[in-house]
Design a protein around this motif. Structure first.
Motif, mmCIF file in Angstrom:
data_model
loop_
_atom_site.group_PDB
_atom_site.id
_atom_site.type_symbol
_atom_site.label_atom_id
_atom_site.label_comp_id
_atom_site.label_asym_id
_atom_site.label_seq_id
_atom_site.Cartn_x
_atom_site.Cartn_y
_atom_site.Cartn_z
ATOM 1 N N GLU A 115 0.813 -1.213 0.000
ATOM 2 C CA GLU A 115 0.000 0.000 0.000
ATOM 3 C C GLU A 115 0.852 1.271 0.000
ATOM 4 N N ARG A 118 0.866 2.913 -3.461
ATOM 5 C CA ARG A 118 -0.428 3.524 -3.767
ATOM 6 C C ARG A 118 -0.641 4.796 -2.946
ATOM 7 N N GLN A 119 -0.313 4.727 -1.673
ATOM 8 C CA GLN A 119 -0.504 5.866 -0.772
ATOM 9 C C GLN A 119 0.369 7.045 -1.191
ATOM 10 N N PHE A 121 1.482 7.845 -4.221
ATOM 11 C CA PHE A 121 0.923 8.479 -5.405
ATOM 12 C C PHE A 121 -0.402 9.158 -5.094
ATOM 13 N N ARG A 122 -1.235 8.502 -4.327
ATOM 14 C CA ARG A 122 -2.536 9.069 -3.986
ATOM 15 C C ARG A 122 -2.377 10.424 -3.303
ATOM 16 N N GLN A 123 -1.463 10.517 -2.346
ATOM 17 C CA GLN A 123 -1.254 11.772 -1.620
ATOM 18 C C GLN A 123 -0.700 12.863 -2.529
ATOM 19 N N TRP A 125 -0.715 13.073 -5.850
ATOM 20 C CA TRP A 125 -1.648 13.424 -6.917
ATOM 21 C C TRP A 125 -2.833 14.218 -6.374
ATOM 22 N N HIS A 126 -3.297 13.865 -5.190
ATOM 23 C CA HIS A 126 -4.399 14.599 -4.576
ATOM 24 C C HIS A 126 -3.992 16.053 -4.332
ATOM 25 N N ALA A 144 -12.336 13.029 -8.940
ATOM 26 C CA ALA A 144 -11.445 13.183 -7.792
ATOM 27 C C ALA A 144 -10.135 13.856 -8.219
ATOM 28 N N GLU A 146 -7.090 13.318 -7.517
ATOM 29 C CA GLU A 146 -6.029 12.375 -7.885
ATOM 30 C C GLU A 146 -6.301 11.713 -9.235
ATOM 31 N N GLU A 147 -7.569 11.636 -9.648
ATOM 32 C CA GLU A 147 -7.891 11.079 -10.965
ATOM 33 C C GLU A 147 -7.482 12.037 -12.084
ATOM 34 N N ALA A 150 -3.823 11.654 -12.263
ATOM 35 C CA ALA A 150 -3.472 10.338 -12.818
ATOM 36 C C ALA A 150 -3.535 10.373 -14.343
#
Length: 184
Positions: A115, A118-119, A121-123, A125-126, A144, A146-147, A150
């Protein structure tokens, strides 16, 4: 201790770039840094751990710089120019992106993709997506944060887009952001 860790990270990056993710070994990383395997394991649990540190370090440099540029924009078209320029810059430096793709594929096959990737990139990108939010109509992103990022990252780092497809990543990002932000 910090100097040993830093030398190992530099050695790992160089080794990954020369050997590829699959070809790089803990022994090779350690030897190239002038240390033993024991020194490696005193700082990192695995090849995946040191690679994640390299990726996190790169994100820690790129993300705040991009956010600062976006926040300095005074209009949606200026923000789009900044982000599409960044995408074009990124499309010219594919080596780390290819390594990340290789590492993630191998980790998925081995069941070791954790994880933390993923975490990370998620942070990142968000945060970038949130910096872009004020430039969208009514400050509403179509999805979203992060989308949105992405999509930008996918266009920026895809060798198929910039190489085989013959399309400029920056231009594709510009077109996509204009459509999403409803800009002419």
């Amino acid at each position: 201790m910090a100097l040993t860790r830093e030398k190992l990270v530099i050695s790992a990056l160089n080794t990954f770039l020369q050997e590829g993710y699959s070809g790089a070994t803990i022994e090779g990383i350690s030897e190239n840094a002038g240390f033993s395997r024991g020194a490696f394991y005193a700082h990192f649990a695995s090849k995946e751990d040191i690679f994640l540190e390299i990726v996190a370090s790169e994100a820690d440099k790129i993300t705040p710089m991009l956010i600062e540029r976006i926040e300095a924009a005074s209009s949606p078209s200026e923000m789009i120019g900044i982000v599409s320029g960044w995408a074009e810059e990124r499309s010219q430096t594919q080596s780390l992106a290819i390594l990340m793709f290789e590492a993630m594929q191998q980790a998925q096959r081995n069941g070791t993709l954790d994880e933390r990737y993923r975490q990370l990139f998620r942070q990142s990108w968000h945060s970038v997506g949130e910096a872009m939010r004020p430039f969208f109509p009514d400050q509403r992103l179509p999805c979203a944060p992060e989308e949105v990022v992405a999509i930008i990252v996918a266009l920026s780092y895809s060798p198929i887009v910039s190489g085989a497809g013959g399309h400029k990543a920056g231009r594709l990002v510009e077109l996509m952001l204009k459509a999403l932000a409803q800009q002419p």
